[in-house]
Design a protein around this motif. Structure first.
Motif, short mmCIF file in Angstrom:
data_model
loop_
_atom_site.label_atom_id
_atom_site.label_comp_id
_atom_site.label_asym_id
_atom_site.label_seq_id
_atom_site.Cartn_x
_atom_site.Cartn_y
_atom_site.Cartn_z
N VAL A 289 28.91 -87.16 88.06
CA VAL A 289 28.14 -87.90 87.07
C VAL A 289 28.09 -87.15 85.76
O VAL A 289 28.20 -87.73 84.66
N SER A 290 27.92 -85.86 85.79
CA SER A 290 27.86 -85.06 84.56
C SER A 290 29.17 -85.15 83.79
O SER A 290 29.19 -85.31 82.57
N ILE A 291 30.29 -85.06 84.54
CA ILE A 291 31.60 -85.16 83.89
C ILE A 291 31.79 -86.54 83.27
O ILE A 291 32.28 -86.69 82.13
N GLU A 292 31.39 -87.62 83.99
CA GLU A 292 31.52 -88.98 83.47
C GLU A 292 30.66 -89.19 82.23
O GLU A 292 31.06 -89.87 81.28
N THR A 293 29.46 -88.60 82.21
CA THR A 293 28.58 -88.72 81.03
C THR A 293 29.22 -88.10 79.80
O THR A 293 29.20 -88.66 78.70
N VAL A 294 29.80 -86.90 80.01
CA VAL A 294 30.47 -86.23 78.87
C VAL A 294 31.63 -87.08 78.36
O VAL A 294 31.80 -87.26 77.14
N ASN A 295 32.41 -87.62 79.29
CA ASN A 295 33.54 -88.45 78.87
C ASN A 295 33.07 -89.71 78.12
O ASN A 295 33.66 -90.12 77.11
N ALA A 296 31.99 -90.35 78.64
CA ALA A 296 31.47 -91.56 77.99
C ALA A 296 30.97 -91.24 76.58
O ALA A 296 31.20 -92.00 75.63
N ASN A 297 30.27 -90.11 76.43
CA ASN A 297 29.76 -89.72 75.10
C ASN A 297 30.91 -89.45 74.14
O ASN A 297 30.85 -89.81 72.95
N ASN A 298 31.94 -88.80 74.66
CA ASN A 298 33.10 -88.52 73.80
C ASN A 298 33.78 -89.80 73.34
O ASN A 298 34.20 -89.94 72.19
N LYS A 299 33.87 -90.78 74.28
CA LYS A 299 34.47 -92.06 73.91
C LYS A 299 33.64 -92.77 72.84
O LYS A 299 34.18 -93.30 71.87
N LYS A 300 32.32 -92.78 73.04
CA LYS A 300 31.45 -93.42 72.04
C LYS A 300 31.54 -92.73 70.69
O LYS A 300 31.56 -93.38 69.65
N LEU A 301 31.59 -91.42 70.71
CA LEU A 301 31.71 -90.68 69.46
C LEU A 301 33.02 -91.01 68.77
O LEU A 301 33.06 -91.22 67.55
N LEU A 302 34.10 -91.05 69.57
CA LEU A 302 35.40 -91.38 68.99
C LEU A 302 35.39 -92.79 68.40
O LEU A 302 35.92 -93.02 67.30
N SER A 304 32.79 -94.45 67.26
CA SER A 304 31.97 -94.45 66.05
C SER A 304 32.73 -93.88 64.87
O SER A 304 32.70 -94.42 63.76
N VAL A 305 33.44 -92.76 65.12
CA VAL A 305 34.21 -92.13 64.05
C VAL A 305 35.32 -93.06 63.58
O VAL A 305 35.55 -93.24 62.37
N GLU A 306 36.04 -93.66 64.56
CA GLU A 306 37.10 -94.59 64.18
C GLU A 306 36.56 -95.78 63.41
O GLU A 306 37.18 -96.26 62.45
N SER A 307 35.37 -96.29 63.82
CA SER A 307 34.76 -97.43 63.12
C SER A 307 34.39 -97.07 61.69
O SER A 307 34.65 -97.83 60.75
N ILE A 308 33.78 -95.89 61.50
CA ILE A 308 33.41 -95.46 60.15
C ILE A 308 34.64 -95.29 59.28
O ILE A 308 34.68 -95.72 58.12
N VAL A 309 35.67 -94.63 59.86
CA VAL A 309 36.89 -94.40 59.08
C VAL A 309 37.53 -95.73 58.70
O VAL A 309 38.00 -95.93 57.57
N LYS A 310 37.54 -96.67 59.66
CA LYS A 310 38.14 -97.98 59.39
C LYS A 310 37.36 -98.73 58.33
O LYS A 310 37.94 -99.39 57.45
N GLN A 311 36.03 -98.66 58.39
CA GLN A 311 35.20 -99.39 57.43
C GLN A 311 35.27 -98.76 56.04
O GLN A 311 35.20 -99.48 55.03
N LEU A 312 35.37 -97.45 55.97
CA LEU A 312 35.33 -96.77 54.67
C LEU A 312 36.72 -96.42 54.13
O LEU A 312 36.82 -95.84 53.04
N ASP A 313 37.72 -96.80 54.84
CA ASP A 313 39.07 -96.44 54.40
C ASP A 313 39.52 -97.37 53.27
O ASP A 313 39.50 -98.59 53.41
#
Length: 873
Positions: A289-302, A304-313
């Protein structure tokens, strides 16, 4: 009642798990409005499936009787202190019957008394009975409940007690006689059970074996006891005999218990193994569960970053286009529009405010804002230069050889529409720059349209004057006071001259009417073109014809009207000056303008548009000028005078009224403004009648009856010819005035040619009225046959004819030839003479029968006299 009770249970109480035990419907009246009240006895669900008995008051809305009543207040039954049914007969009068003294008022006392009036007495009794029974079932809680004034059929409840509960005013000994109390077995928890059919059969068989089972119960009981003892001895002996078998059974049970202990020991060992395995699995699952949580957070962060970059590009090529903006070439313009849209998307991106605090996000937004400001200035500069250029457009109006038209600026609109998306972008990205653009457009196009409109109306004046230099049509004239009034000569009804039918004036009026219609059409076209362009170019909200929003539409129209008012500031004044120029020469131009403007104002679809309001303002001023013109006509009639030394014939305003009506009817034919004209028709005709009567009184040369008779006759003939429905009542009134004037004239100037005969017979009529019989009149000395013959001899036929001839000449002198009323009046005088003749003949026959006395001439001779005189003249 059952229906509302079922509805309340289902829709009000059931959703909360409550049960409606009983209900009574009451009513109250406040401020003249009846209101229903429902007193309900409820079994309410409490926590842990416990129940509580309560009394609840519901009230219905007086103006919405179909709505469910709402709960107003509630009491627990344990707070109930007393019940008073307010029955006037009380319990001790129950033998008098239910109807005597019964009513539906009742009172429940809690911390204070509350009173209600029930609609139905039976419902009230049922409710009170259920309430009292509920109280008695909880007797241990309510030892002090007071009951008073119950109805006769509930009187027995006042004497009921439960165990230790003694009701007020009731002896304890009588309590169980009136109320079915649970017996001791029920209190201990046991319940009575009926025996089965088989048990009943066995009991009857047993009793049949004993002869004294019925006659002597004690002996029967002793026999049963002896038999029961015998059966017990048999059972004990049987048990003792089976002891060996019991010991064997106990040995087997002991072995079974030992085997069970062995199995239980092995099961405990298995449980320990399973517990160890479970702990190991839990630890492994936690790590996963701990490993899955880290992976899920990383995906969400990625994400969010991709969304911001896409919106502000903002691609570099777009940045370059926006910084080095060019608009002259179509390809460059399209690139600029695309880049501007991309920039707008970046600046309006929906980003979480917390993420906007990131340094990279802040830097990108600042960079895009700088690009926006620079690009906005470039757009504003380019469009402002275009507005200045188009404001100096050199396209001229028709020189006069072609049609009269306003220059259409659609080519300007077409060129500017290329930049509409940039203007819309400015409205969202740079509101201040957008406002400056609007102001620049209005200022430059205003100059262009001012020149167009001024040239158009100058050319219109040139057309009206027939290709000559425009001038006032008929010049100014002198008013009734001798001063220059600026009004056209002869255009007032009350003046002697009449130029209403002037060929020159008529032709110019017709040209003015045609030009006015053309001018209004042209003005409407350019205003609608400009309004449509402005709404689209500056992205004003469009009006939805299918689903209109009054507030939104009003706002859009107000914005468009404000812009149009600044683009066409001189339209209203130029139109008024154009009309006023021709009004100075001839006020009939006002009538043409009123009709044309009225038609176009009524046909305008958008009543709140700039065009509708501007034309409406011009129409108001023209209507005011029209009323002033009519007031001048009215004043000219009031001030009309006739020289006293001259013979008065048909008055000038009566003659001029025909030409005035013909002109106005031609102008207002088929117009929706006819009501304005017809109102003034009535006023003018009424004033003419008044002035005719005044002049007839003041004129010394012509008899008053002649003036009234001739002018009323002429006016009546004119109204009959015009066939104006609004003047029908006045036409009848004028006809009667004419008849009255003619009768008065005939009476006054024809008089009584046989005066002495008329006086003679008037004396006879007085004697008859005094009581003398007509057959005895001849015996009166003053009225003898000799006296009658003497009076008759004074009127020979020749003298009568001579007198009539003289009267005809007088009538000819009085009446004018134009109206042709001489023969009409002469015929009326002939009828009056014959009437007098017949009256005299009738009196002779009645008062002097058989005397063979007749006048010197007959009726036929009289007719010949009148006919000869008329032909001779």
């Amino acid at each position: 009642m059952a229906g509302i009770q079922l509805r309340l249970q289902r829709e009000v109480f059931a959703p909360h798990g409550d049960q409606l035990l009983s209900m009574v419907q009451c009513s109250s009246e406040k401020k003249g409005k009846r209101r229903d009240i429902f007193i309900c006895l409820l079994n309410e669900t409490q926590q842990a499936s416990q129940f509580r008995i309560s009394i609840t008051e519901l009230k219905a809305h007086p103006e919405r009787p179909t709505d469910l009543p709402k709960k107003k207040r509630s009491w627990s039954i344990k707070d109930l202190v007393g019940i008073d049914a307010k029955h006037q007969g009380s319990v001790d009068q129950s033998e008098k019957g239910d109807s005597e003294g019964a009513h539906n008022h009742f009172e429940l006392e809690f911390e204070k008394p509350y009173s209600w009036v029930a609609i139905n007495g039976d419902e009230l009794k049922k409710f009170l009975s259920t309430l009292i029974n509920s109280c008695f079932r909880h007797a241990a809680i309510y030892p002090h409940l007071r009951l008073a004034n119950l109805p006769p059929d509930l009187a027995h409840l006042s004497n009921v007690g439960v165990d230790g509960l003694a009701l007020e005013g009731t002896p304890r000994s009588s309590s169980r006689e009136a109320w079915p109390i649970r017996d001791r077995d029920e209190e201990d928890g046991s319940e009575y059970q009926a025996i089965s059919d088989k048990e009943a059969t066995d009991l009857m068989a047993l009793m049949a074996k004993c002869e004294h089972a019925v006659t002597n119960a004690d002996i029967f009981v002793e026999d049963l006891t002896l038999q029961l003892s015998a059966l017990d001895d048999s059972n004990i002996s049987s048990i003792l005999q089976s002891e060996e078998k019991v010991k064997s059974l106990m040995t087997m049970l002991e072995k079974a218990l030992n085997h069970t202990d062995s199995i239980e020991s092995r099961l405990n060992q298995y449980d320990e193994y399973l517990e160890h395995i479970r702990d190991s699995m839990d630890k492994m699952e936690g790590k996963t569960v701990s490993i899955e949580t880290v992976n899920a957070n990383n995906k969400k962060l990625l994400q969010s970053v991709e969304s911001i970059v896409k919106q502000l590009d903002l691609p570099y090529r777009y940045q370059h286009v926006l910084r080095e903006a060019e608009f002259n070439q179509s390809s460059k313009l399209r690139e600029s529009i695309q880049a501007a849209k991309a920039l707008k998307k970046v600046l309006l991106a929906d980003i979480d405010p917390k993420l906007k605090k990131m340094k990279a996000v802040e830097d990108q937004i600042k960079n895009c804002s700088k690009i926006r400001d620079k690009f906005s200035k470039a757009v504003q500069t380019h469009l402002t230069n275009l507005f200045v250029h188009y404001g100096n457009d050199k396209e001229n109006l028709d020189s006069g050889h072609g049609q009269l038209k306003l220059a259409r600026r659609k080519h300007i609109h077409k060129e500017l529409m290329k930049y509409s998306e940039l203007v819309h972008w400015m409205k969202d990205m740079d509101p201040k720059g957008f406002t400056d653009l609007q102001s620049s457009y209005r200022q430059n196009l205003c100059k262009l349209y001012d020149k167009d409109i001024k040239k158009f109306f100058d050319l219109a004046s040139y057309r009206i004057s027939g290709g000559k230099q425009p001038s006032i049509v008929a010049g100014s004239s002198t008013d009734l006071s001798g001063k220059k009034s600026g009004k056209p000569s002869g255009s007032l009804i009350g003046t002697d001259a009449d130029s209403i039918h002037s060929d020159m004036s008529l032709s110019e009026r017709e040209r003015f009417d045609d030009v006015m219609e053309t001018a209004l059409i042209e003005v409407e076209d350019i205003c609608m073109d400009e309004q449509y362009f402005s709404i689209n170019f500056f992205r004003m909200e469009q009006i939805d014809k299918a689903n209109p929003d009054p507030k939104k539409d009003k706002k859009v129209m107000a914005e468009a009207r404000e812009m149009m008012a600044e683009i066409f500031p001189s339209l209203e004044s130029e139109m008024l000056q154009f009309i006023a120029f021709y009004e100075k020469g001839d006020n009939f131009f006002t009538l043409h303008a009123l009709v044309r403007l009225g038609k176009h104002v009524l046909s305008t679809q958008d009543t709140g548009s700039f065009l509708a309001i501007s034309l409406g303002s011009v129409l108001v001023q023209i209507k005011r000028n029209f009323d002033n013109f009519m007031k001048l006509q009215l004043a000219s009639i009031k001030e009309a005078r006739v020289p006293r030394r001259q013979k008065c014939a048909i008055l000038s305003f009566v003659i001029n009224f025909e030409g005035f009506v013909n002109t106005t009817e031609g102008i207002f034919k088929g117009s929706e403004r006819r009501s304005d004209l017809e109102k003034w028709y009535i006023i003018l005709v009424q004033e003419m009648c008044f002035v005719i009567a005044r002049i007839s009184r003041d004129h010394a040369k012509t008899p008053a009856e002649v003036i009234k008779m001739e002018n009323y006759h002429h006016l009546h003939a004119l109204l009959s010819q015009m066939k104006i429905a609004a003047l029908d009542s006045l036409k009848k009134e004028i006809k009667q005035k004419y008849v009255d004037a003619q009768g008065a004239y005939v009476t006054q100037y024809f008089g009584r040619p046989l005066e002495k005969l008329n006086v003679f017979f008037e004396g006879i009529q007085q004697r008859v009225a005094a009581g003398v019989k007509e057959s005895e009149i001849s015996y009166q000395l003053a009225f003898s046959k000799q006296e009658l013959r003497k009076v008759i001899s004074a009127y020979p036929g020749k003298e009568v004819k001579k007198g009539l001839d003289s009267l005809y000449k007088k009538v000819e002198r009085h009446l004018c030839e134009e109206e042709g009323l001489v023969q009409v009046v002469w015929r009326a005088m002939q009828e009056e003479f014959i009437r007098q003749y017949k009256h005299v003949e009738d009196m002779i026959q009645r008062c002097y029968p058989g005397a063979q006395i007749t006048l010197d001439f007959t009726i036929n001779e009289v007719l010949e006299y009148f006919s000869d005189i008329a032909r001779s003249h």
